[in-house]
Design an enzyme around this catalytic site. Structure first.
Site, PDB file in Angstrom:
ATOM      1  N   ASP A  32     -47.274   9.587  81.368  1.00 46.28           N
ATOM      2  CA  ASP A  32     -48.543   9.132  80.796  1.00 46.28           C
ATOM      3  C   ASP A  32     -49.645   9.105  81.859  1.00 46.28           C
ATOM      4  O   ASP A  32     -49.373   8.900  83.038  1.00 46.28           O
ATOM      5  CB  ASP A  32     -48.355   7.730  80.199  1.00 46.28           C
ATOM      6  CG  ASP A  32     -49.514   7.337  79.305  1.00 46.28           C
ATOM      7  OD1 ASP A  32     -50.270   8.228  78.864  1.00 46.28           O
ATOM      8  OD2 ASP A  32     -49.672   6.125  79.037  1.00 46.28           O
ATOM      9  N   ARG A  45     -59.628  16.686  79.689  1.00 47.09           N
ATOM     10  CA  ARG A  45     -58.260  16.191  79.585  1.00 47.09           C
ATOM     11  C   ARG A  45     -57.224  17.275  79.903  1.00 47.09           C
ATOM     12  O   ARG A  45     -56.201  17.015  80.528  1.00 47.09           O
ATOM     13  CB  ARG A  45     -58.011  15.626  78.182  1.00 47.09           C
ATOM     14  CG  ARG A  45     -58.909  14.454  77.826  1.00 47.09           C
ATOM     15  CD  ARG A  45     -58.641  13.981  76.409  1.00 47.09           C
ATOM     16  NE  ARG A  45     -57.239  13.669  76.224  1.00 47.09           N
ATOM     17  CZ  ARG A  45     -56.677  12.523  76.592  1.00 47.09           C
ATOM     18  NH1 ARG A  45     -57.399  11.572  77.122  1.00 47.09           N
ATOM     19  NH2 ARG A  45     -55.395  12.323  76.407  1.00 47.09           N
ATOM     20  N   HIS A  49     -53.476  17.666  82.081  1.00 46.40           N
ATOM     21  CA  HIS A  49     -52.187  18.204  81.605  1.00 46.40           C
ATOM     22  C   HIS A  49     -51.721  19.328  82.532  1.00 46.40           C
ATOM     23  O   HIS A  49     -50.539  19.428  82.856  1.00 46.40           O
ATOM     24  CB  HIS A  49     -52.312  18.724  80.172  1.00 46.40           C
ATOM     25  CG  HIS A  49     -52.677  17.652  79.176  1.00 46.40           C
ATOM     26  ND1 HIS A  49     -52.084  16.418  79.158  1.00 46.40           N
ATOM     27  CD2 HIS A  49     -53.584  17.634  78.139  1.00 46.40           C
ATOM     28  CE1 HIS A  49     -52.596  15.679  78.181  1.00 46.40           C
ATOM     29  NE2 HIS A  49     -53.518  16.397  77.547  1.00 46.40           N
ATOM     30  N   GLU A  79     -46.904  11.804  67.132  1.00 41.84           N
ATOM     31  CA  GLU A  79     -48.282  11.299  66.985  1.00 41.84           C
ATOM     32  C   GLU A  79     -49.300  12.185  67.712  1.00 41.84           C
ATOM     33  O   GLU A  79     -50.479  12.211  67.350  1.00 41.84           O
ATOM     34  CB  GLU A  79     -48.386   9.860  67.508  1.00 41.84           C
ATOM     35  CG  GLU A  79     -47.642   8.819  66.675  1.00 41.84           C
ATOM     36  CD  GLU A  79     -46.123   8.805  66.886  1.00 41.84           C
ATOM     37  OE1 GLU A  79     -45.657   9.356  67.907  1.00 41.84           O
ATOM     38  OE2 GLU A  79     -45.417   8.267  66.017  1.00 41.84           O
ATOM     39  N   ARG A  83     -54.087  14.502  67.846  1.00 44.97           N
ATOM     40  CA  ARG A  83     -55.165  14.635  68.846  1.00 44.97           C
ATOM     41  C   ARG A  83     -56.111  15.767  68.450  1.00 44.97           C
ATOM     42  O   ARG A  83     -55.751  16.619  67.624  1.00 44.97           O
ATOM     43  CB  ARG A  83     -54.550  14.920  70.223  1.00 44.97           C
ATOM     44  CG  ARG A  83     -53.827  13.696  70.766  1.00 44.97           C
ATOM     45  CD  ARG A  83     -53.508  13.830  72.226  1.00 44.97           C
ATOM     46  NE  ARG A  83     -52.915  12.587  72.694  1.00 44.97           N
ATOM     47  CZ  ARG A  83     -52.697  12.293  73.963  1.00 44.97           C
ATOM     48  NH1 ARG A  83     -53.013  13.151  74.914  1.00 44.97           N
ATOM     49  NH2 ARG A  83     -52.163  11.140  74.304  1.00 44.97           N
ATOM     50  N   LEU A 143     -28.449  20.105  86.646  1.00 42.84           N
ATOM     51  CA  LEU A 143     -29.241  19.186  85.813  1.00 42.84           C
ATOM     52  C   LEU A 143     -29.562  19.785  84.448  1.00 42.84           C
ATOM     53  O   LEU A 143     -29.889  20.971  84.351  1.00 42.84           O
ATOM     54  CB  LEU A 143     -30.567  18.900  86.553  1.00 42.84           C
ATOM     55  CG  LEU A 143     -31.637  18.158  85.760  1.00 42.84           C
ATOM     56  CD1 LEU A 143     -31.324  16.668  85.713  1.00 42.84           C
ATOM     57  CD2 LEU A 143     -33.019  18.363  86.383  1.00 42.84           C
ATOM     58  N   ARG A 200     -41.951   4.782  82.967  1.00 42.96           N
ATOM     59  CA  ARG A 200     -43.244   5.101  82.350  1.00 42.96           C
ATOM     60  C   ARG A 200     -44.327   5.024  83.422  1.00 42.96           C
ATOM     61  O   ARG A 200     -44.410   4.056  84.170  1.00 42.96           O
ATOM     62  CB  ARG A 200     -43.593   4.139  81.211  1.00 42.96           C
ATOM     63  CG  ARG A 200     -44.939   4.537  80.587  1.00 42.96           C
ATOM     64  CD  ARG A 200     -45.346   3.723  79.402  1.00 42.96           C
ATOM     65  NE  ARG A 200     -46.522   4.342  78.799  1.00 42.96           N
ATOM     66  CZ  ARG A 200     -46.725   4.515  77.516  1.00 42.96           C
ATOM     67  NH1 ARG A 200     -45.840   4.088  76.656  1.00 42.96           N
ATOM     68  NH2 ARG A 200     -47.819   5.094  77.063  1.00 42.96           N
TER      69      ARG A 200
END
Ligand code: FPP
Length: 258
Positions: A32, A45, A49, A79, A83, A143, A200
């Site tokens: 976040d 924005r 990212h 959700e 956006r 992994l 977080r």
């Protein structure tokens, strides 16, 4: 820059201080703060990212280095479809690009790729690239990187309930046998161990509809760092913190010794 050098030295020693016998098998991360990071840098924005991908690369590398077996990243929630369209499009484009650019490096690091979520909602180019990459890395043994895409826990739990109802209707299962173990088998994470550590970033103290069932006994770790600034050293710090907690699973301290 003595400050930075000092910080690197401290971080290095945190990795050295880790107990290799107490590495969490599964770490999940709510990435976040990309938007706030971009605003801080006076940008759109999507710039945040884009820089979030550097954090993903470093974290995956760090997780491999210390022997974490599963790393689940919350890359796009159910959700997030709400956006603005230009941000959703930018994120989808970035995913295709990141998968394309990172496959060789993931291969070199022996990383497998997996995805959970309502994947049929993804645009076809994203879905195609994702499946190609999952296939290309499927023989790796290190992994497992799990991308949660178009994922939300409430969606997943409702899906599981619907499938269980179908199986009851078709006499495949007896309602009397429904317990938490059986329920877990209907979740998209049925093939994964539950996360032991949930991280977080960005200073928010929320779970945001992520792995609600699976984190029943996970240790929670919150950091103020915004996701694009997160690096493997921050992961080591979180794992170090995890290793110094007492996990009682509802028991008392004395019982853990026996
Ligand atoms: C949350 O920050 C972040 C996301 C919704 C997207 C995460 C995506 C990436 C890190 C890039 C690609 C990922 C992979 C796996 C290659 P936010 O936008 O909610 O930030 P804010 O809370 O500051 O607005």
């Amino acid at each position: 820059m003595p400050g930075l050098r000092q910080e690197i030295l401290v971080m290095k020693s945190i990795k050295e201080k880790l107990n290799s016998k107490k590495i969490p098998r599964h770490v999940a991360i709510i990435m976040d703060g990309n938007g706030r990071w971009a605003a801080k840098h006076g940008s759109e924005r999507s710039f945040g990212h884009e820089h979030g991908v550097d954090a993903v690369r470093s974290t995956v590398e760090g997780a491999s280095e210390i022997g974490i077996q599963y790393l689940t990243l919350y890359a796009f929630s159910t959700e997030n479809w709400e956006r603005p369209k230009n941000e959703v499009d930018a994120l989808m484009g970035l995913l295709v690009q990141a998968i394309e650019n990172e496959t060789d490096e993931l291969m070199k690091n022996n990383v497998r790729l997996d995805a959970i979520g309502d994947l049929k909602k993804l645009p076809s180019d994203v879905s195609k690239k994702l499946q190609e990459c999952i296939h290309a890395l499927s023989s790796n043994t290190g992994l497992t990187l799990v991308l949660a895409l178009s994922y939300s826990s409430k969606w997943e739990i409702a899906e599981a309930a619907r499938k269980i109802a179908d199986d009851v209707k078709n006499n495949k299962i007896n309602p009397a046998n429904i317990d938490d173990k059986l329920f877990g088998k209907y979740l998209s994470t049925a093939h994964l161990p539950d996360p032991e550590l949930l991280i977080r970033t960005s200073g928010e103290f929320r779970i945001s509809n992520f792995l609600l069932w699976q984190i029943a006994y996970a240790e929670l770790y919150f950091t103020a760092k915004l996701w694009p600034d997160f690096r493997k050293e921050d992961l080591f710090k979180a794992v170090y913190d995890f290793q110094n907690r007492e996990r009682r699973f509802g028991k008392i301290s004395e019982q853990l010794l026996s």
